[in-house]
Design an enzyme around this catalytic site. Sequence first.
Site, mmCIF file in Angstrom:
data_model
loop_
_atom_site.group_PDB
_atom_site.id
_atom_site.type_symbol
_atom_site.label_atom_id
_atom_site.label_comp_id
_atom_site.label_asym_id
_atom_site.label_seq_id
_atom_site.Cartn_x
_atom_site.Cartn_y
_atom_site.Cartn_z
ATOM 1 C CB ALA A 65 81.462 99.875 -24.328
ATOM 2 N N GLY A 109 84.951 102.888 -26.722
ATOM 3 C CA GLY A 109 84.645 101.951 -27.807
ATOM 4 C C GLY A 109 84.278 102.672 -29.101
ATOM 5 C CD GLU A 112 88.565 100.674 -27.614
ATOM 6 O OE1 GLU A 112 87.463 100.743 -27.032
ATOM 7 O OE2 GLU A 112 89.458 99.901 -27.255
ATOM 8 C CD GLU A 132 88.143 103.188 -22.959
ATOM 9 O OE1 GLU A 132 88.957 104.147 -22.929
ATOM 10 O OE2 GLU A 132 87.743 102.676 -24.021
HETATM 11 N N1 CO8 Z 1 77.046 104.316 -22.093
HETATM 12 C C1 CO8 Z 1 75.754 104.427 -21.768
HETATM 13 N N2 CO8 Z 1 75.065 105.586 -21.820
HETATM 14 C C2 CO8 Z 1 75.734 106.684 -22.206
HETATM 15 C C3 CO8 Z 1 77.098 106.653 -22.565
HETATM 16 C C4 CO8 Z 1 77.764 105.392 -22.504
HETATM 17 N N3 CO8 Z 1 79.040 105.231 -22.852
HETATM 18 N N4 CO8 Z 1 77.498 107.902 -22.881
HETATM 19 C C5 CO8 Z 1 76.411 108.682 -22.749
HETATM 20 N N5 CO8 Z 1 75.351 107.964 -22.333
HETATM 21 C C6 CO8 Z 1 73.996 108.422 -22.055
HETATM 22 C C7 CO8 Z 1 73.942 109.194 -20.740
HETATM 23 O O1 CO8 Z 1 73.829 108.297 -19.656
HETATM 24 C C8 CO8 Z 1 72.700 110.020 -20.938
HETATM 25 O O2 CO8 Z 1 71.564 109.199 -20.728
HETATM 26 P P1 CO8 Z 1 70.370 109.715 -19.763
HETATM 27 O O3 CO8 Z 1 69.823 110.924 -20.491
HETATM 28 O O4 CO8 Z 1 69.436 108.558 -19.749
HETATM 29 O O5 CO8 Z 1 70.990 110.075 -18.462
HETATM 30 C C9 CO8 Z 1 72.729 110.340 -22.443
HETATM 31 O O6 CO8 Z 1 73.580 109.381 -23.032
HETATM 32 C C10 CO8 Z 1 73.286 111.713 -22.744
HETATM 33 O O7 CO8 Z 1 74.550 111.802 -22.120
HETATM 34 P P2 CO8 Z 1 74.986 113.035 -21.173
HETATM 35 O O8 CO8 Z 1 73.787 113.587 -20.467
HETATM 36 O O9 CO8 Z 1 76.119 112.568 -20.330
HETATM 37 O O10 CO8 Z 1 75.463 114.076 -22.289
HETATM 38 P P3 CO8 Z 1 76.526 115.233 -22.107
HETATM 39 O O11 CO8 Z 1 76.437 116.046 -23.357
HETATM 40 O O12 CO8 Z 1 76.363 115.929 -20.806
HETATM 41 O O13 CO8 Z 1 77.975 114.488 -22.054
HETATM 42 C C11 CO8 Z 1 79.622 112.855 -22.791
HETATM 43 C C12 CO8 Z 1 78.422 113.784 -23.189
HETATM 44 C C13 CO8 Z 1 80.813 113.729 -22.393
HETATM 45 C C14 CO8 Z 1 79.951 112.030 -24.013
HETATM 46 C C15 CO8 Z 1 79.195 111.972 -21.595
HETATM 47 O O14 CO8 Z 1 77.963 111.351 -21.919
HETATM 48 C C16 CO8 Z 1 80.182 110.888 -21.283
HETATM 49 O O15 CO8 Z 1 81.202 111.145 -20.671
HETATM 50 N N6 CO8 Z 1 79.870 109.630 -21.676
HETATM 51 C C17 CO8 Z 1 80.683 108.479 -21.321
HETATM 52 C C18 CO8 Z 1 81.956 108.432 -22.113
HETATM 53 C C19 CO8 Z 1 82.774 107.235 -21.715
HETATM 54 O O16 CO8 Z 1 83.213 107.104 -20.596
HETATM 55 N N7 CO8 Z 1 82.999 106.321 -22.676
HETATM 56 C C20 CO8 Z 1 83.766 105.104 -22.428
HETATM 57 C C21 CO8 Z 1 82.835 103.983 -22.083
HETATM 58 S S1 CO8 Z 1 83.682 102.484 -21.658
HETATM 59 C C22 CO8 Z 1 84.168 101.855 -23.157
HETATM 60 O O17 CO8 Z 1 83.896 102.395 -24.177
HETATM 61 C C23 CO8 Z 1 84.975 100.587 -23.120
HETATM 62 C C24 CO8 Z 1 85.093 100.006 -24.509
HETATM 63 C C25 CO8 Z 1 85.687 98.646 -24.442
HETATM 64 C C26 CO8 Z 1 84.643 97.536 -24.303
HETATM 65 C C27 CO8 Z 1 85.375 96.238 -24.423
HETATM 66 C C28 CO8 Z 1 84.530 95.038 -24.254
HETATM 67 C C29 CO8 Z 1 85.383 93.781 -24.384
#
Ligand code: CO8
Length: 258
Positions: A65, A109, A112, A132
Amino acid sequence: MAYETLIVEIEDYVALIRLNRPDALNALNSKLLSELATALHAADADDAVRCIIITGSEKAFAAGADIKEMSQKSFVDMFSSDFFAGDSDAILRTRKPIIAAVSGYALGGGCELAMACDFIICSDTAKFGQPEINLGVVAGIGGTQRLTRFVGKSKSMDMHLTGRFMDAAEAERCGLVSRVVPAKDLLTEVKKVAAKIAEKSMLTTMVVKECVNRSYETTLREGILFERRVFHALFATEDQKEGMAAFLEKRQPQFRDR
Ligand code: CO8
């Protein structure tokens, strides 16, 4: 219809829905989920679609998400809007089969969403996770429930408590995905699977989906009774007559979805 966060193509009875927020690794925000709900509803209603594929990019199916969208929200904001609830449930309302074609990250997400599809085919670069816990939250679109049903309590706990990623080989070994294919062949292979499904009677296909999904919702005894009654009911269809006649006449069936 043109979408901001999706690319949708329909070809040979298969709708390919590609998540398209490359700058955010296809993070799921409200706009994307609402457009996905619209696209799924449209595909379900379209006679030119008999199977649906949801995919992302080579690097990410979806990295979760959208953390930027959520980070400043309060409990009241989340609760009063019932954040993501209606749109994330759209996938469950879709009666046609949906395959998740996963390459790269399917996290939070994103994992999921893939699990809510009918089955997952992934590339050898896929990485699944429910990280998460690292953000101080828990999965919110069914991860604690669905992953546990897919892989069992021990591995599900491990994934949710440590936030570690699972690679494609482990995902196949523990039954999270049905097949793993080389990354360069992912869409070609998934399209072949979708084409195979599209050949069947749509009526029977939808019944199969209902029966398998029923196994998540009911007891074994009730599920088996449901399946048997549905089996009996299919003898009221032309497609049952055609399917069995075609077998006996040693020819391909011509299903008419009735
Ligand atoms: N949300 C927003 N932006 C994101 C997300 C995300 N989940 N993941 C990556 N991005 C963005 C980064 O911020 C970055 O943007 P910018 O260039 O503007 O800084 C761009 O995508 C590229 O990402 P990275 O530079 O981090 O790329 P890497 O190759 O270094 O790393 C990863 C890739 C490992 C995937 C890393 O981006 C990461 O850890 N992302 C987050 C993963 C995460 O924590 N996901 C869980 C999110 S919470 C969730 O999903 C809850 C779901 C339930 C919702 C329920 C509602 C009721």
